[in-house]
Design a protein around this motif. Sequence first.
Motif, short mmCIF file in Angstrom:
data_model
loop_
_atom_site.label_atom_id
_atom_site.label_comp_id
_atom_site.label_asym_id
_atom_site.label_seq_id
_atom_site.Cartn_x
_atom_site.Cartn_y
_atom_site.Cartn_z
N LEU A 69 0.81 -1.46 -0.14
CA LEU A 69 0.03 -0.04 0.00
C LEU A 69 0.76 1.17 0.14
O LEU A 69 0.55 2.18 -0.70
CB LEU A 69 -1.21 -0.07 1.04
N ASN A 70 1.99 1.26 0.83
CA ASN A 70 2.69 2.50 0.65
C ASN A 70 3.33 2.90 -0.65
O ASN A 70 3.30 4.06 -1.21
CB ASN A 70 4.16 2.25 1.51
N LYS A 71 3.57 1.77 -1.48
CA LYS A 71 3.86 2.02 -3.09
C LYS A 71 2.95 2.77 -3.85
O LYS A 71 3.21 3.40 -4.84
CB LYS A 71 4.37 0.72 -3.67
N GLU A 72 1.61 2.71 -3.24
CA GLU A 72 0.44 3.10 -4.18
C GLU A 72 -0.07 4.54 -3.14
O GLU A 72 -1.20 5.14 -3.52
CB GLU A 72 -0.52 2.53 -4.04
N GLY A 73 0.82 5.02 -2.26
CA GLY A 73 0.47 6.40 -1.73
C GLY A 73 -0.48 6.18 -0.34
O GLY A 73 -0.78 7.14 0.10
N TYR A 74 -0.51 4.83 0.21
CA TYR A 74 -1.35 4.87 1.35
C TYR A 74 -0.54 4.45 2.58
O TYR A 74 0.38 3.83 2.34
CB TYR A 74 -2.42 3.75 1.17
#
Length: 343
Positions: free
Chosen positions: A90-95
Amino acid sequence: MRNKKKTTIKDIASVLNISPAAVSKALHDDSRISAKTKEAVKKAAKDLNYQPNHLASALRRGKSNLVGVIVPRTNSHFFSSVIQNIEEVLNKEGYNIIITQSNESYKKECSNIDTLLFTQVDGIIASMANETISLDFYEKIKSKGIPLILFDRGENDLNVDYIGINDYDSSHMIVEHLVQQGCKRIAHIGGYRHTRIFNNRIRGYIDAIKKHHLPLDETLLIESSLTLEDGRDKMMQLLNLKNRPDAVYVAGDYAALGALQVLKENNIEIPNDIALVGFGNEPFTSMVTPSISSINQHSDEIGKLAAQTFLQRVNDLKTKQTLNKIILDAKLIVRDSSHVKNL
């Protein structure tokens, strides 16, 4: 001593003698605001220790880029590994994620859900508490149109995405292994039947026992909360039987560790007198003596799939959630506690 009043956009506007709207636009780098004003606003914000209200921003935008994660406990390698893999994807997708734990309490779980909904999360990824029977609070998430992804522990009646392993087949695999080791009286310390995954493990155990024409003795099937203390108590209960088991399959590694402690304290030879198999493949299972055979639940894969499933749902909010199960095949890691070497 009174807490210092929190700085607001109005305070910055008052210092600079401009409108709050202009301050807001400057902080969001609006092209209609001059570079000079932006610089002044940012300096004043820093001097006044201004902290933006992310909840208010989320309400305005209708998106917080936050995902709530609910787990029964964080001190389990399985759940911590799932969390780590959810976060990486999710971090890679801005979350970013907000982690909560229920401590196996239904009341705490309900409170966690309310907190996450108040925080305007974009989705919730959860594994249910042992105490959870009512699904009302999970229905509450669905009623708000927020993607709900369940993993490990979930209920079909919710009709949402679920990621887990084949618990029924896992029990078959364990009983099959113990039968191959020459065991004929196999006990099961399981979880509570009202939880679907533990009910599936119990059903798998019973059907496998029947398949091999072994005695299905009610005293050999015990439900528990699967804590280390429970493992100790239930193992003592089994040792006090007139006709002891020659193998014990425990539906959780912490309870299996408790059972191992009791067997060693009572000078039971493992696995020749009593074989032992756990569930979850916690790191300590390979470190204790004897090492504990256990089921690998593929926590890494479950975490990644849960995050990916959320991303698919959040990008297609118009499609109604339905029961979509991703079931992974589990693997039995055979170690010293159940490998009878003289066979």
